[in-house]
Design a protein around this motif. Structure first.
Motif, PDB file in Angstrom:
ATOM      1  N   TYR A  64       0.999  -1.204  -0.114  1.00 26.58           N
ATOM      2  CA  TYR A  64      -0.104  -0.002  -0.020  1.00 26.58           C
ATOM      3  C   TYR A  64       0.937   1.315   0.076  1.00 26.58           C
ATOM      4  O   TYR A  64       0.648   2.053  -0.794  1.00 26.58           O
ATOM      5  CB  TYR A  64      -0.977   0.030   1.184  1.00 26.58           C
ATOM      6  CG  TYR A  64      -1.786   1.151   1.427  1.00 26.58           C
ATOM      7  CD1 TYR A  64      -2.910   1.249   0.546  1.00 26.58           C
ATOM      8  CD2 TYR A  64      -1.672   2.235   2.090  1.00 26.58           C
ATOM      9  CE1 TYR A  64      -3.702   2.465   0.528  1.00 26.58           C
ATOM     10  CE2 TYR A  64      -2.387   3.352   2.288  1.00 26.58           C
ATOM     11  CZ  TYR A  64      -3.275   3.439   1.450  1.00 26.58           C
ATOM     12  OH  TYR A  64      -4.110   4.665   1.551  1.00 26.58           O
ATOM     13  N   ILE A  65       1.630   1.221   0.922  1.00 21.16           N
ATOM     14  CA  ILE A  65       2.604   2.549   0.982  1.00 21.16           C
ATOM     15  C   ILE A  65       3.429   2.685  -0.294  1.00 21.16           C
ATOM     16  O   ILE A  65       3.420   4.008  -0.860  1.00 21.16           O
ATOM     17  CB  ILE A  65       3.549   2.501   2.365  1.00 21.16           C
ATOM     18  CG1 ILE A  65       2.710   2.522   3.604  1.00 21.16           C
ATOM     19  CG2 ILE A  65       4.524   3.805   2.279  1.00 21.16           C
ATOM     20  CD1 ILE A  65       3.437   2.573   4.676  1.00 21.16           C
ATOM     21  N   GLU A  66       4.020   1.640  -0.870  1.00 18.44           N
ATOM     22  CA  GLU A  66       4.915   1.654  -2.167  1.00 18.44           C
ATOM     23  C   GLU A  66       3.994   2.396  -3.187  1.00 18.44           C
ATOM     24  O   GLU A  66       4.324   3.199  -4.005  1.00 18.44           O
ATOM     25  CB  GLU A  66       5.557   0.318  -2.379  1.00 18.44           C
ATOM     26  CG  GLU A  66       6.590   0.201  -1.567  1.00 18.44           C
ATOM     27  CD  GLU A  66       6.103  -0.497  -0.210  1.00 18.44           C
ATOM     28  OE1 GLU A  66       4.680  -0.578   0.101  1.00 18.44           O
ATOM     29  OE2 GLU A  66       6.827  -0.929   0.729  1.00 18.44           O
ATOM     30  N   ARG A  67       2.780   1.670  -3.430  1.00 15.72           N
ATOM     31  CA  ARG A  67       1.920   2.113  -4.485  1.00 15.72           C
ATOM     32  C   ARG A  67       1.312   3.616  -4.225  1.00 15.72           C
ATOM     33  O   ARG A  67       1.172   4.323  -5.132  1.00 15.72           O
ATOM     34  CB  ARG A  67       0.672   1.243  -4.515  1.00 15.72           C
ATOM     35  CG  ARG A  67       1.163  -0.230  -4.792  1.00 15.72           C
ATOM     36  CD  ARG A  67       1.296  -0.257  -6.335  1.00 15.72           C
ATOM     37  NE  ARG A  67       2.018  -1.492  -6.770  1.00 15.72           N
ATOM     38  CZ  ARG A  67       1.331  -2.730  -7.212  1.00 15.72           C
ATOM     39  NH1 ARG A  67       0.176  -2.773  -6.787  1.00 15.72           N
ATOM     40  NH2 ARG A  67       2.326  -3.581  -7.556  1.00 15.72           N
ATOM     41  N   PRO A 104      -0.217   6.592   5.490  1.00 19.88           N
ATOM     42  CA  PRO A 104       0.969   7.156   5.207  1.00 19.88           C
ATOM     43  C   PRO A 104       1.374   8.747   5.330  1.00 19.88           C
ATOM     44  O   PRO A 104       2.213   9.331   5.507  1.00 19.88           O
ATOM     45  CB  PRO A 104       1.493   6.769   3.967  1.00 19.88           C
ATOM     46  CG  PRO A 104       0.593   5.516   3.542  1.00 19.88           C
ATOM     47  CD  PRO A 104      -0.622   5.953   4.297  1.00 19.88           C
ATOM     48  N   GLY A 105       0.071   9.341   5.368  1.00 21.76           N
ATOM     49  CA  GLY A 105       0.132  10.777   5.669  1.00 21.76           C
ATOM     50  C   GLY A 105       0.166  11.845   4.562  1.00 21.76           C
ATOM     51  O   GLY A 105       0.452  13.054   4.683  1.00 21.76           O
ATOM     52  N   ARG A 265      -3.408  -2.306 -12.316  1.00 24.64           N
ATOM     53  CA  ARG A 265      -2.475  -1.175 -12.321  1.00 24.64           C
ATOM     54  C   ARG A 265      -2.729  -0.283 -13.659  1.00 24.64           C
ATOM     55  O   ARG A 265      -2.776   0.973 -13.697  1.00 24.64           O
ATOM     56  CB  ARG A 265      -1.114  -1.429 -12.072  1.00 24.64           C
ATOM     57  CG  ARG A 265      -0.652  -1.896 -10.624  1.00 24.64           C
ATOM     58  CD  ARG A 265      -1.009  -0.729  -9.610  1.00 24.64           C
ATOM     59  NE  ARG A 265      -0.055   0.431  -9.676  1.00 24.64           N
ATOM     60  CZ  ARG A 265      -0.228   1.362  -8.920  1.00 24.64           C
ATOM     61  NH1 ARG A 265      -1.181   1.700  -8.233  1.00 24.64           N
ATOM     62  NH2 ARG A 265       0.823   2.257  -8.960  1.00 24.64           N
ATOM     63  N   GLN A 266      -2.991  -1.232 -14.880  1.00 22.11           N
ATOM     64  CA  GLN A 266      -3.116  -0.642 -16.028  1.00 22.11           C
ATOM     65  C   GLN A 266      -4.311   0.093 -16.116  1.00 22.11           C
ATOM     66  O   GLN A 266      -4.510   1.376 -16.599  1.00 22.11           O
ATOM     67  CB  GLN A 266      -3.217  -1.895 -17.025  1.00 22.11           C
ATOM     68  CG  GLN A 266      -1.733  -2.176 -17.475  1.00 22.11           C
ATOM     69  CD  GLN A 266      -1.994  -3.531 -18.328  1.00 22.11           C
ATOM     70  OE1 GLN A 266      -2.957  -4.063 -18.808  1.00 22.11           O
ATOM     71  NE2 GLN A 266      -0.757  -4.221 -18.904  1.00 22.11           N
TER      72      GLN A 266
END
Length: 319
Positions: A64-67, A104-105, A265-266
């Motif tokens: 989640y945070i990375e995306r 994540p803010g 993601r596409q």
């Protein structure tokens, strides 16, 4: 479905209504007592605290945070629109904001850049640590409840972004928010728009499994009617309702991203491109985007429901 399951909560309230779906040992009913759909049974607060303090961002949403960070340019535009609406509703001196379930803010960081005084509450240790250590935000690692709410102060805006669907008592949360807001303060509530017409067609006519029914993480299932009604019952005047882009439209076009991260993601990238191009299109593009999202809401379509509401009194009726 014709069955009408029922379940009695610890407070004696009997929850019953037409059965919508049964998944993983949970029934989802259109609850007559609550006025919105939710699972039976409901987990205890202690069970939820364990899930969201330790499991949610590591098991349910490990990327989640990375995306979220990959999509930052798009999120900046999304959040700019929300702050623009709030700034149009409130006088210039009222810029205190609390984000409940702040993740994540990035929403808080966007507000800080606009000159807002921001604070977050986030039970996930991973997400709140990122907010504090990387973004240098004031984010408290805790759950908002009757004990913790009085320690936070008073605010002009409280944001509940994808929070109410996770709670066994969303009306109780809205009552806490009501108490945290200064007179005339604003509530922003975003929830998934579930059992919407596109989803019903996909499930009932095309045999697509109801992927949006996800207990125990999602307990409540709102739509463009039931979220505004709940907000009104808890002492707020609804000022604006819109929905986000109906991403399930791609499923109807044969782009089946369910369980396929690459296709998902596409589809999301195409949605981002559309919205950012409209935002970049000057006054005409921005006005068109706003009208589209209000029109989606009028049809009951859209992946999430977004409501802006103003606190109207200090004694919300029981909900």
């Amino acid at each position: 479905m014709s069955a009408t399951p029922s379940w009695q909560a610890a407070d004696g309230c009997v929850h019953t209504g037409p059965l919508l779906q049964s998944v993983n040992g949970f029934d989802v009913v259109a609850c007559e007592a609550c006025g919105f759909s939710h699972t039976l049974p409901l987990p205890t607060p202690q069970e939820l605290e364990h899930i969201y303090s330790h499991e949610y961002y590591t098991q349910e949403k490990p990327l989640y945070i990375e995306r979220y960070l990959e999509d930052k340019a798009w999120w900046d535009e999304v959040y700019a629109e929300r702050y623009e609406r709030l700034e149009a509703e409130l006088p210039a001196g009222r810029r205190r904001l609390l984000d409940i379930g702040s993740g994540p803010g990035l929403f808080l960081a966007a507000g800080r850049e606009r000159g807002w005084n921001v604070m977050g509450v986030e039970p996930s240790e991973r997400a709140s640590s990122y907010s504090r250590e990387v973004l240098k935000l004031d984010v408290r690692s805790m759950f908002l409840n009757e004990e913790t709410a009085p320690t936070l102060g008073q605010f002009d805006v409280v944001n509940l972004g994808e929070v109410l669907e996770h709670l066994p008592d969303p009306a109780g949360m809205l009552r806490l928010v009501h108490g945290l807001l200064a007179p005339g303060g604003m509530l922003v509530a975003l929830v998934p728009n579930d059992f919407n017409p596109f989803q019903r067609v996909l499930n009932e006519s095309m045999g697509v499994a109801p992927w949006w029914v996800a207990p125990p993480h999602h307990l409540n299932y709102f739509d463009t009617d039931t979220l505004p009604r709940l907000v009104q019952r808890c002492g707020f005047e609804v000022r604006h309702v819109e929905t986000t882009f109906p991403i399930d439209l791609f499923l109807l076009m044969g782009h089946n991203y369910i369980g396929n991260d690459t296709l998902g993601r596409q589809a999301h990238a195409m949605r981002k491109t559309l919205e950012m191009n409209l935002r970049a299109g000057g006054e005409t593009g921005r006005a068109l985007k706003s009208r589209l999202h209000r029109a989606f809401a009028g049809l009951g379509l859209g992946r999430e429901v977004l409501a802006f509401a103003r606190k109207i009194d200090d004694s919300p009726s029981p909900a």
